[in-house]
Enzyme design. Structure first.
Site, PDB file in Angstrom:
ATOM      1  N   ASN B 171     -10.169  35.729  43.284  1.00  0.00           N
ATOM      2  CA  ASN B 171     -10.258  34.652  44.070  1.00  0.00           C
ATOM      3  C   ASN B 171      -9.189  33.823  44.023  1.00  0.00           C
ATOM      4  OD1 ASN B 171     -11.506  32.483  45.664  1.00  0.00           O
ATOM      5  ND2 ASN B 171     -11.954  31.450  43.702  1.00  0.00           N
ATOM      6  N   VAL B 172      -8.632  33.203  45.192  1.00  0.00           N
ATOM      7  CA  VAL B 172      -7.508  32.213  44.899  1.00  0.00           C
ATOM      8  C   VAL B 172      -8.081  30.796  45.823  1.00  0.00           C
ATOM      9  CG1 VAL B 172      -4.955  31.235  45.183  1.00  0.00           C
ATOM     10  CG2 VAL B 172      -5.613  33.725  44.778  1.00  0.00           C
ATOM     11  N   GLY B 173      -8.291  29.933  45.341  1.00  0.00           N
ATOM     12  CA  GLY B 173      -8.720  28.778  46.109  1.00  0.00           C
ATOM     13  C   GLY B 173      -8.303  27.342  45.590  1.00  0.00           C
ATOM     14  N   ILE B 174      -8.218  26.240  46.627  1.00  0.00           N
ATOM     15  CA  ILE B 174      -7.922  25.167  45.955  1.00  0.00           C
ATOM     16  C   ILE B 174      -9.174  24.391  45.663  1.00  0.00           C
ATOM     17  CG2 ILE B 174      -6.880  23.007  46.810  1.00  0.00           C
ATOM     18  CD1 ILE B 174      -5.149  24.458  48.681  1.00  0.00           C
ATOM     19  N   TYR B 175      -9.325  23.934  44.322  1.00  0.00           N
ATOM     20  CA  TYR B 175     -10.217  23.240  43.701  1.00  0.00           C
ATOM     21  C   TYR B 175      -9.694  22.083  42.998  1.00  0.00           C
ATOM     22  CZ  TYR B 175     -12.679  27.527  44.651  1.00  0.00           C
ATOM     23  OH  TYR B 175     -13.084  28.520  45.202  1.00  0.00           O
ATOM     24  N   ARG B 176     -10.432  20.739  43.088  1.00  0.00           N
ATOM     25  CA  ARG B 176      -9.869  19.628  42.405  1.00  0.00           C
ATOM     26  C   ARG B 176     -10.021  19.745  40.845  1.00  0.00           C
ATOM     27  NH1 ARG B 176     -14.867  15.834  44.528  1.00  0.00           N
ATOM     28  NH2 ARG B 176     -15.680  15.646  42.354  1.00  0.00           N
ATOM     29  N   HIS B 193     -18.793  28.605  47.101  1.00  0.00           N
ATOM     30  CA  HIS B 193     -17.612  28.715  47.111  1.00  0.00           C
ATOM     31  C   HIS B 193     -17.245  30.135  45.979  1.00  0.00           C
ATOM     32  CE1 HIS B 193     -16.151  25.012  48.641  1.00  0.00           C
ATOM     33  NE2 HIS B 193     -16.491  25.349  49.499  1.00  0.00           N
ATOM     34  N   GLU B 235      -6.924  36.890  48.955  1.00  0.00           N
ATOM     35  CA  GLU B 235      -6.038  35.580  49.640  1.00  0.00           C
ATOM     36  C   GLU B 235      -4.434  35.700  49.542  1.00  0.00           C
ATOM     37  OE1 GLU B 235      -8.613  35.032  47.311  1.00  0.00           O
ATOM     38  OE2 GLU B 235     -10.164  33.907  48.381  1.00  0.00           O
ATOM     39  N   GLU B 283     -12.415  11.378  48.422  1.00  0.00           N
ATOM     40  CA  GLU B 283     -12.419  12.812  48.996  1.00  0.00           C
ATOM     41  C   GLU B 283     -11.891  12.510  50.355  1.00  0.00           C
ATOM     42  OE1 GLU B 283     -12.321  15.884  48.850  1.00  0.00           O
ATOM     43  OE2 GLU B 283     -13.050  16.413  46.718  1.00  0.00           O
TER      44      GLU B 283
END
Lengths: 74, 485
Positions: B171-176, B193, B235, B283
């Site tokens: 998985n590649v994702g943008i997370y804070r 997610h 991704e 946010e």
């Protein structure tokens, strides 16, 4: 235990995580509260980190951690 | 000129390449005047965000207390920057960018190349002991009441703990990410997610969950990794196909495929079962999230390029870089999904607050048809939680031109013909929610009436429209700019 008090939960014992330096001179220090996990830099405006001047809307109640939801429970 | 831009866009492999391209086009500036981490970096980022069309990326190289370190904001902060990323000239309209992306959907194959670890720029410098994230990252508080210092634009790569050898299930994702001391951070996600699924799987099975946090990345990954695709789709492959260009990968020290040309990669392992307080964080709806107990990760190593650039984002009350970064990729999937059933849909604008308000243009097949399309939009994967307010306009109205949308609202809406759907699911961080997670949906039909509805007596003016007029508009602008020079 340090005497630095957390501006968010008003608990003492904050840690020093990092010092920004220029030419060997400390220009600011980043603190972290081990109780409520708030991190701050001592050079920030008083509206964000001043005890008594920071908005009470963003206070954390150190005596009542159960109110904060744990995410990703099985 | 156009071909040169497209070729150069496809040659980008890193943030540095893109900043150079932006600089050549007058779309990146260096801020060398001394600034304080707070509130100056935030103030400057917010001021730049006011120009959604033309804001430049800003590289700070003189931040008090961070001598020799660089921070970049606003890399995806304007439509002109997005246009250059896609190989189109400055001044390309949002509508044209939308169709550029919609047109790339599924039309190209991925090109993945592998760089040996010893030759990957990201591994030029390596820290495996005495780790202090603050030594490497010139962080600052993004919004005034955030709970700490956040990495707001980190692409997080991880392997499925139960199927670690499967490339597609990475998985590649943008997370804070919130820093939690010199060698730890928390990660915020939700069960639906990919990262949420992997965290829950690791805790259920007791298997380790290792991740690699990439900062300062190929600018295509930030755009395309934020797009929800299937769990078993990579991704990296998706980003490569959408960019029509190769993506260079290498291995992190903890065995995860990472971009070979990223500025900084932080390797970390989740502390199974542990939670610490995370938040608040300002946010995308322009409101703060609450404080929650979130999973914590311990840093095991850091790799970075020489003289790395720390890339971050301003996110908060719009308009912000977040809106430009994900707006078109929020809109394009809804468009593609609607078109499967309703080819009368001509464009979807879901740029506003990740689609809390959407505008859809559609050619009415019959009286009331736009309402049917609106209900279908609410049942698309993104629509289920996000599409709160929908404005339906005719096909002759450009949903990306708010002056035209306001004309449609002014002249085609009948106030007794709006729809409110009460007590629907809603994204929990919508600040208008009385009960987070529930809310009402609004559909405004601003399309023309057709028989058997009564249509009234007025006849509309039909001014000239189409590509010829679009070109004339651009020509006038170019002549104006030329006259100034």
């Amino acid at each position: 235990m340090s005497k630095t008090v957390c501006p968010r939960c008003a608990t003492g014992g904050a840690l020093d995580d990092y010092q920004g330096k220029e030419g060997g001179k400390v220009v600011w220090t980043i603190h972290r509260c081990p109780t409520c996990c708030f991190s701050w830099r001592d050079s920030e405006p008083a509206s964000a980190i001043g005890i008594g001047t920071r908005s009470a809307d963003f206070a954390v109640d150190a005596a009542n951690f159960d109110r904060y939801v744990k995410i990703l429970q099985q | 000129m156009m071909q040169d831009l497209a070729k150069r866009s496809r040659s980008i492999t890193s943030l540095r390449d893109f900043l150079e391209l932006l600089g050549d086009a007058g779309q990146a500036i260096t801020w060398s005047e001394r600034v304080m981490p707070e509130p100056d970096v935030r103030n400057i980022a917010v001021a730049a965000s006011r120009d959604a069309n033309g804001a430049p990326a800003i590289v700070f190289d003189n931040i008090a207390g961070y001598p020799g370190k660089r921070t970049a904001v606003g890399v995806h902060g304007s439509w002109d920057n997005i246009a250059l990323l896609l190989g189109r000239p400055k001044g390309t309209t949002i509508r044209e960018l939308f169709f550029e992306i919609a047109g790339r959907w599924g039309d190209a194959a991925a090109q993945i190349s592998t760089v040996p670890e010893g030759q990957a720029p990201v591994h030029e410098c390596r820290i495996e002991s005495g780790i202090n994230l603050y030594d490497v990252l010139p962080v600052y508080r993004i919004n005034e009441f955030d709970g700490g210092f956040y990495l707001g634009k980190a692409s997080v790569a991880s392997r499925d703990p139960e199927d670690p050898d499967n490339f597609g299930k990475q998985n590649v994702g943008i997370y804070r990410l919130q820093l939690q001391g010199p060698d730890s951070f928390t990660l915020m996600t939700i069960p639906s997610h990919d990262m949420g699924k992997q965290i829950m799987a690791a805790e259920r099975t007791g298997l380790p969950l290792k991740i690699a946090v990439m900062l300062g990345n190929h600018p295509g990954l930030a755009v395309f990794a934020a797009t929800p695709i299937g769990y078993e789709e990579s991704e990296y492959s998706y980003a490569s196909a959408m960019m029509g260009a190769p993506i260079r990968l290498t291995r992190s020290g903890n065995g995860i495929d990472i971009l070979a040309d990223s500025e900084i990669v932080i390797e970390a392992e989740m502390q199974l079962g542990e939670r610490v307080l995370e938040g608040p964080f300002g946010e995308f709806p322009g409101s703060y999230s609450g404080v929650r107990k979130a999973p914590i990760f311990k840093v095991t190593a850091i790799s970075h390029r020489k003289n790395p650039i720390f890339e971050n984002i301003y996110i908060g009350r719009g308009w912000t870089e977040h809106d430009t970064l994900i707006g078109l990729h929020t809109s394009a999937p809804i468009y593609a999904q609607l078109r499967q059933n309703f080819p009368e849909v001509t464009a979807v604008n879901a740029l506003y607050q990740h689609g809390l308000t959407g505008i859809i243009s559609v050619k009415n097949r019959m009286a009331g048809f736009a309402k049917t399309v609106a209900l279908r939009a609410l049942s698309t994967p993104h629509g289920v939680m996000y599409l709160k307010n929908l404005i339906m306009v005719d096909a002759d109205v450009d949903p990306f031109d708010l002056n035209q949308v306001m004309w449609a609202l002014s002249t085609r809406t009948r106030a007794d013909d709006i729809i409110v759907l009460p007590n629907m699911p809603a994204v929990p961080i919508d600040p208008s929610a009385v009960v987070p997670g529930k809310g009402h949906r609004l559909i405004i039909d601003a399309t023309s009436y057709l028989p058997p509805d009564p249509v009234g007596e007025a006849h509309l003016v039909t001014p000239p429209t189409g590509p010829d007029i679009d070109e004339l508009s651009k020509k006038i602008r170019a002549m104006q700019l030329g006259a100034v020079q």
